[in-house]
Write an enzyme that holds these catalytic residues in place. Structure first.
Site, PDB file in Angstrom:
ATOM      1  CG  ASP A  67     -43.635 -17.303 -30.900  1.00 29.53           C
ATOM      2  OD1 ASP A  67     -43.622 -16.615 -29.867  1.00 29.53           O
ATOM      3  OD2 ASP A  67     -42.881 -17.071 -31.858  1.00 29.53           O
ATOM      4  CG  ASN A 136     -34.538 -18.229 -39.145  1.00 25.56           C
ATOM      5  OD1 ASN A 136     -35.233 -17.315 -38.723  1.00 25.56           O
ATOM      6  ND2 ASN A 136     -34.757 -19.484 -38.824  1.00 25.56           N
ATOM      7  CG  HIS A 138     -38.095 -17.216 -37.047  1.00 24.58           C
ATOM      8  ND1 HIS A 138     -37.542 -18.062 -36.121  1.00 24.58           N
ATOM      9  CD2 HIS A 138     -38.051 -15.979 -36.479  1.00 24.58           C
ATOM     10  CE1 HIS A 138     -37.206 -17.366 -35.059  1.00 24.58           C
ATOM     11  NE2 HIS A 138     -37.489 -16.111 -35.248  1.00 24.58           N
ATOM     12  CD  GLU A 143     -37.604 -21.628 -37.216  1.00 27.20           C
ATOM     13  OE1 GLU A 143     -37.366 -20.533 -37.775  1.00 27.20           O
ATOM     14  OE2 GLU A 143     -37.052 -21.952 -36.160  1.00 27.20           O
TER      15      GLU A 143
HETATM   16  P1  PGA Z   1     -36.212 -10.232 -31.487  1.00 26.10           P
HETATM   17  O1  PGA Z   1     -36.731 -11.599 -32.114  1.00 26.10           O
HETATM   18  O2  PGA Z   1     -37.360  -9.297 -31.511  1.00 26.10           O
HETATM   19  O3  PGA Z   1     -35.812 -10.629 -30.090  1.00 26.10           O
HETATM   20  O4  PGA Z   1     -35.069  -9.763 -32.338  1.00 26.10           O
HETATM   21  C1  PGA Z   1     -37.325 -11.639 -33.355  1.00 26.10           C
HETATM   22  C2  PGA Z   1     -37.538 -13.073 -33.765  1.00 26.10           C
HETATM   23  O5  PGA Z   1     -36.608 -13.886 -33.679  1.00 26.10           O
HETATM   24  O6  PGA Z   1     -38.636 -13.409 -34.212  1.00 26.10           O
END
Ligand code: PGA
Length: 208
Positions: A67, A136, A138, A143
């Site tokens: 992404d 959350n 995602h 999302e």
């Molecule tokens: P992080 O992010 O690996 O930096 O904790 C995970 C995400 O938000 O998809």
């Protein structure tokens, strides 16, 4: 689905780096999709070390970035582009034809999604995906509420994503939309590793 608990971040990262390296040995033309962020950072480092030290041939793999933050210049250190370039492409000296990342500054984001979907389709789906999970729930920028059949798409970011996402940036950054590979591709992937690190992710993992 199999759940594996590791003692610490180091062990989790070493395990996934070894799994990716083994998958490349097994299928040299692997279509590999990875998330950026804090969770996969050490995996990327250990993977590079392993591939170089063990002289594993990765010259035929194709890499996909999961992404990107829409509207964020690639040179911004918080961009997914910056993560993949510094942690994987440069140390491994991947050829530009070996990787596909969304251009989130493009005036035609729909075309970016179409391009990504075409790469995935022409390879018969993603072989191996390494994703994290947000606070959350995602996955990528899928999302909560995103359809399980969604292909690559642009999405309005959730408030949690906008605030938690500040951790990647040196200064407060306006985040509005994300562009992401969809859950439809994840569901069709041959193998997926979903990683979560730290107590703060325990609740969201329990809910999933
Ligand atoms: P992080 O992010 O690996 O930096 O904790 C995970 C995400 O938000 O998809």
């Amino acid at each position: 689905m199999k759940t594996i608990c590791f003692k610490n971040y180091q062990e989790l990262s070493a395990y996934t780096a070894a799994e990716i390296a083994d998958a490349i040995k097994e299928k040299p033309s692997l279509l590999l999709c990875m998330a950026s962020g804090h969770t996969p950072a050490l995996t990327a480092e250990l993977l590079v070390k392993k591939l170089l030290e063990e002289e594993i041939d990765y010259s035929q793999i194709t890499f996909l970035g999961l992404d990107e933050w829409v509207g964020l210049p690639r040179e911004n250190e918080g961009s997914c582009y910056h993560f993949f370039t510094t942690k994987l492409f440069e140390p491994l000296q991947l050829k530009p034809s070996q990787y596909f990342l969304f251009d989130a500054m493009s005036g035609d984001l729909k075309a970016e999604c179409t391009k990504m979907d075409a790469v995935i389709d022409s390879n018969g789906g993603i072989d191996l995906m390494l994703v994290g999970i947000g606070m959350n729930g995602h996955i990528g920028f899928n999302e909560p509420g995103t359809s399980f059949t969604a292909l690559s798409h642009v999405i309005e970011l959730d408030e949690t994503t906008k605030s938690v996402g500040q951790k990647y940036f040196k200064e407060k950054t306006a985040l509005h939309q994300g562009i992401t590979i969809g859950l439809g591709h994840l569901i069709n992937a041959k193998k997926v590793f979903l990683k979560a690190d730290g107590k703060r992710k325990a609740d969201v993992i329990k809910k999933r």
